[in-house]
Enzyme design. Structure first.
Site, PDB file in Angstrom:
ATOM      1  N   ARG A  58       0.806  -1.218   0.000  1.00 21.93           N
ATOM      2  CA  ARG A  58       0.000   0.000   0.000  1.00 21.93           C
ATOM      3  C   ARG A  58       0.847   1.280   0.000  1.00 21.93           C
ATOM      4  NH1 ARG A  58      -2.879  -4.004   1.920  1.00 21.93           N
ATOM      5  NH2 ARG A  58      -0.832  -4.535   2.692  1.00 21.93           N
ATOM      6  N   THR A  59       1.755   1.391   0.974  1.00 24.99           N
ATOM      7  CA  THR A  59       2.467   2.660   1.159  1.00 24.99           C
ATOM      8  C   THR A  59       3.326   2.976  -0.061  1.00 24.99           C
ATOM      9  OG1 THR A  59       2.541   2.068   3.490  1.00 24.99           O
ATOM     10  CG2 THR A  59       3.879   3.943   2.814  1.00 24.99           C
ATOM     11  N   LYS A  86      26.479  -4.885  -0.786  1.00 27.28           N
ATOM     12  CA  LYS A  86      27.949  -4.915  -0.679  1.00 27.28           C
ATOM     13  C   LYS A  86      28.412  -4.250   0.610  1.00 27.28           C
ATOM     14  CE  LYS A  86      28.005  -4.334  -5.671  1.00 27.28           C
ATOM     15  NZ  LYS A  86      28.080  -3.280  -6.690  1.00 27.28           N
ATOM     16  N   ARG A 108      11.206   3.876   3.994  1.00 25.49           N
ATOM     17  CA  ARG A 108      10.717   2.835   4.912  1.00 25.49           C
ATOM     18  C   ARG A 108      11.919   2.000   5.318  1.00 25.49           C
ATOM     19  NH1 ARG A 108       5.611  -1.195   4.752  1.00 25.49           N
ATOM     20  NH2 ARG A 108       4.636   0.786   5.297  1.00 25.49           N
ATOM     21  N   HIS A 136       4.470   5.568  11.738  1.00 25.67           N
ATOM     22  CA  HIS A 136       4.029   5.482  10.343  1.00 25.67           C
ATOM     23  C   HIS A 136       3.087   6.670  10.126  1.00 25.67           C
ATOM     24  CE1 HIS A 136       2.947   4.071   6.504  1.00 25.67           C
ATOM     25  NE2 HIS A 136       2.598   2.815   6.773  1.00 25.67           N
TER      26      HIS A 136
HETATM   27  N1   CP Z   1      -0.508  -0.065   5.831  1.00 25.30           N
HETATM   28  C1   CP Z   1       0.737  -0.320   5.340  1.00 25.30           C
HETATM   29  O1   CP Z   1       1.746   0.298   5.716  1.00 25.30           O
HETATM   30  O2   CP Z   1       0.771  -1.302   4.379  1.00 25.30           O
HETATM   31  P1   CP Z   1       2.068  -1.738   3.570  1.00 25.30           P
HETATM   32  O3   CP Z   1       3.003  -2.416   4.534  1.00 25.30           O
HETATM   33  O4   CP Z   1       1.557  -2.671   2.486  1.00 25.30           O
HETATM   34  O5   CP Z   1       2.699  -0.509   2.997  1.00 25.30           O
END
Ligand code: CP
Length: 310
Positions: A58-59, A86, A108, A136
């Site tokens: 999603r993100t 590496k 992320r 998040h």
């Molecule tokens: N909600 C969420 O962060 O989903 P993903 O891990 O698929 O990005």
């Protein structure tokens, strides 16, 4: 309104005014998503790097679509096929990417604080797309946006975060964000999945799901993060489901319609049954749609935009 912060690292350190500025801007961008041509020239000439060191559906796609809808140039970085293999450090990797003249980094990472580290080492704007179990922020912002769109002002609403609070960056960002804007926040789950002293963040802790259902406007049901649990924190999945799973039978004790939310990915039949996930009160897919608008707003505002757009 412009943002006070030049990065989006989390909702812990952000001003309430910035949250409202993002949510207001997202409303305009949400309307753009319903147009036949969903593209604005807003970020033309800006380059955004999506740096994903951890899996995401999603993100990642949501940020990429948000950037495309704003006409940014995009680079997608995947750690598994890079010189990280590496032994190159995170800072060296991103400094090298920045040397190619970029404007923003969406990151992320499995390490809490990775976006904060980058914000101190780089000149680019940094957006946290999830750092370990820490925060998040764009997920919480899209959750808040969805609540506001569906049931109105956040202030005074009762929002319960249910399940695995200990391992949930979504829970932490929701707690910081919702308390800042005046919502009542409840966390509910087994003692072993709720951090001690979390009530010091100005929230209420419950361990009986049937006790909170008559009180809440929103149930935000969290994924049981089995991959992050190093020891058995409850006797069995069946037992977890029996005590904390959100089922249609449980929701019959509600005194008003409850908005059903889940950040995804879902464990259907565990923390939520399919009939609840797919019910008329579920806004799980609307959360995903709204996520694109919220991320467009964050990108736009960090690039120096102001919230009175049309
Ligand atoms: N909600 C969420 O962060 O989903 P993903 O891990 O698929 O990005």
């Amino acid at each position: 309104m412009a943002l006070q912060s030049r990065h989006l690292l989390g909702l812990d350190g952000i001003a309430a005014e910035d949250i409202f500025t993002i949510l207001d801007a997202a409303k305009s961008f949400r309307e753009v998503l319903d147009r036949p041509i969903k593209r604005l020239p807003t970020l033309q000439g800006k380059t955004v790097v999506n740096l994903f060191y951890e899996p995401s559906t999603r993100t990642r796609i949501s940020f990429e679509l948000a950037e495309k809808r704003l006409s940014a140039d995009i680079v997608n970085f995947t750690a598994s096929s890079s010189s990280v293999k590496k032994g190159e450090t995170l800072i060296d990797t991103v400094k090298n990417i920045e040397a190619m003249k970029i404007d923003m980094v969406v990151v992320r990472h499995s390490s809490p604080g990775a976006p904060h580290l980058l914000s101190r080492a780089l000149n680019s704007h940094i957006i946290n797309a999830g750092d370990g179990g820490h925060e998040h922020p764009t997920q919480a912002l899209l959750d808040m946006f969805t609540i506001r769109e569906k049931i109105g002002a956040l202030q005074g609403k009762t929002v319960a975060l249910v399940g695995d609070i200990s391992h949930s960056r979504v829970a932490m960002s929701n707690i910081y964000g919702l308390t800042k804007v005046g919502a009542r926040v409840i966390v509910c789950g087994p003692t072993t999945l709720i951090p001690r002293e979390i009530d010091k963040l100005g929230i209420e802790v419950f361990h009986n799901i049937d006790e909170i259902i008559p009180q809440v406007d929103v149930l935000n049901i969290l994924r049981l993060q089995l991959e992050r649990q190093r020891e058995a924190l409850f006797p069995s999945l069946r037992e977890y489901h029996n005590y904390f799973g959100i089922t249609r039978e449980r929701l019959e004790n509600a005194t008003k319609p409850i908005l059903i939310m889940h950040p995804g990915p879902m464990n259907r039949g565990l923390e939520i049954t399919s009939d609840v996930a797919d019910s008329e009160h579920s806004v799980i897919l609307e959360q995903v749609t709204n996520g694109v608008a919220v991320r467009m707003a964050v990108l736009f505002l960090l690039a120096g935009g102001r919230s009175e757009i049309n």
